[in-house]
Design a protein around this motif. Structure first.
Motif, PDB file in Angstrom:
ATOM      1  N   SER A 201      80.960 111.921  38.352  1.00 49.38           N
ATOM      2  CA  SER A 201      81.211 110.522  37.770  1.00 49.38           C
ATOM      3  C   SER A 201      79.753 110.281  37.836  1.00 49.38           C
ATOM      4  N   ARG A 202      79.613 108.974  36.993  1.00 49.68           N
ATOM      5  CA  ARG A 202      78.254 108.285  36.959  1.00 49.68           C
ATOM      6  C   ARG A 202      78.092 107.693  38.385  1.00 49.68           C
ATOM      7  N   PHE A 203      79.190 107.065  39.095  1.00 50.41           N
ATOM      8  CA  PHE A 203      78.885 106.532  40.312  1.00 50.41           C
ATOM      9  C   PHE A 203      78.303 107.600  41.218  1.00 50.41           C
ATOM     10  N   GLU A 204      78.575 108.886  41.291  1.00 53.39           N
ATOM     11  CA  GLU A 204      78.173 109.681  42.299  1.00 53.39           C
ATOM     12  C   GLU A 204      76.917 110.245  41.784  1.00 53.39           C
ATOM     13  N   MET A 205      76.636 110.339  40.602  1.00 52.26           N
ATOM     14  CA  MET A 205      75.331 110.531  40.286  1.00 52.26           C
ATOM     15  C   MET A 205      74.168 109.656  40.619  1.00 52.26           C
ATOM     16  N   GLU A 206      74.724 108.415  40.613  1.00 54.36           N
ATOM     17  CA  GLU A 206      74.030 107.003  40.948  1.00 54.36           C
ATOM     18  C   GLU A 206      73.628 107.151  42.455  1.00 54.36           C
ATOM     19  N   LEU A 207      74.655 107.491  43.466  1.00 57.51           N
ATOM     20  CA  LEU A 207      74.757 107.723  44.748  1.00 57.51           C
ATOM     21  C   LEU A 207      73.809 108.587  45.052  1.00 57.51           C
ATOM     22  N   GLN A 208      73.844 109.654  44.621  1.00 55.68           N
ATOM     23  CA  GLN A 208      72.826 110.814  45.001  1.00 55.68           C
ATOM     24  C   GLN A 208      71.476 110.446  44.397  1.00 55.68           C
ATOM     25  N   ALA A 209      71.178 109.800  43.323  1.00 57.49           N
ATOM     26  CA  ALA A 209      69.875 109.771  43.056  1.00 57.49           C
ATOM     27  C   ALA A 209      69.210 108.661  43.756  1.00 57.49           C
ATOM     28  N   GLU A 210      70.103 107.649  44.285  1.00 58.48           N
ATOM     29  CA  GLU A 210      69.402 106.504  45.274  1.00 58.48           C
ATOM     30  C   GLU A 210      68.903 107.402  46.568  1.00 58.48           C
TER      31      GLU A 210
END
Length: 231
Positions: free
Chosen positions: A126-135
């Motif tokens: 999901s976009r959410f987990e990609m964002e979480l990982q990138a943060e």
């Protein structure tokens, strides 16, 4: 329609540098280099394909044509130009504009590597987990590069910039929640480990474990680690 502006060798060099730090630290091999996917898409193209990215400083844009998924790392024109004309050195990283541009590129490369790694194994993300990982990952790469450039990671100042000074953009996913989860995780471990956080082998193994989790498992592991650190 030409969607890729002329590019110097600098953005490619920046991408390879970021990927070298990221992949080595996180313990995986890049299936693709992001350097050939970095561009600045026109507003008209974004309006047709991904209007949510119009106001973002950067975005991983994914669209489908028949049986093929097409991927671009889109950077806003001013950010693309800044990175395409500048070496990422101590002088560049000492400026707010330079450090911000570097972190934006790092975040989008993290998205790209996470997406392509899981697409290769047909694992939905999901976009959410990609964002979480990138943060989480942009702080790692930032600390490693600052250590190389200045002799120390400036981890506390960088954490302040990433989580306390950055603006939340866009509506493609719940960026605010992803950022807050990553902030709680990072700051609690920073409180426990201090300036040695990046060189701590146990913390590194934990980050590698988190990177291998997807969906609810990733969020569950992060939340459990936040609770353990707070206890």
């Amino acid at each position: 329609m030409n969607i890729t502006p002329p590019k110097s060798n600098l953005i490619g060099l920046h991408a390879r540098t970021i990927e070298a730090y990221l992949c080595t630290f996180m313990g995986y091999e890049a299936l693709y280099s992001s350097e050939d996917f970095i561009t600045s898409l026109s507003d008209s193209f974004l309006e047709d394909v991904c209007p949510e990215a119009l106001d973002l400083p950067g975005a991983l844009v994914i669209w489908e044509e028949e049986e093929t998924s097409l991927v671009s790392i889109h950077l806003r024109k001013d950010i693309f130009q800044t990175l395409d004309e500048s070496s990422i050195d101590a002088s560049f990283l000492s400026t707010q504009e330079g450090l911000s541009a570097f972190l934006i590129l790092t975040e989008e490369i993290s998205h790209f590597q996470y997406y392509t790694r899981h697409a290769a194994s047909d694992t939905p993300v999901s976009r959410f987990e990609m964002e979480l990982q990138a943060e989480i990952e942009k702080l790692i790469v930032g600390c490693l590069l600052l250590s190389q450039s200045f002799g120390r990671s400036h981890v506390k100042q960088l954490t302040q910039k990433v989580f306390n000074e950055s603006a939340i953009h866009g509506s493609m996913t719940d960026y605010r929640l992803a950022s807050k989860m990553a902030e709680n995780f990072w700051k609690q471990h920073l409180h426990a480990l201090g300036d040695s956080i990046i060189s701590d082998s146990s913390f590194r193994r934990l980050l590698q474990e988190i990177s291998r989790k997807t969906g609810q498992e990733k969020q569950r592991l992060l939340k459990n680690e936040i609770l353990k650190s707070a206890a």
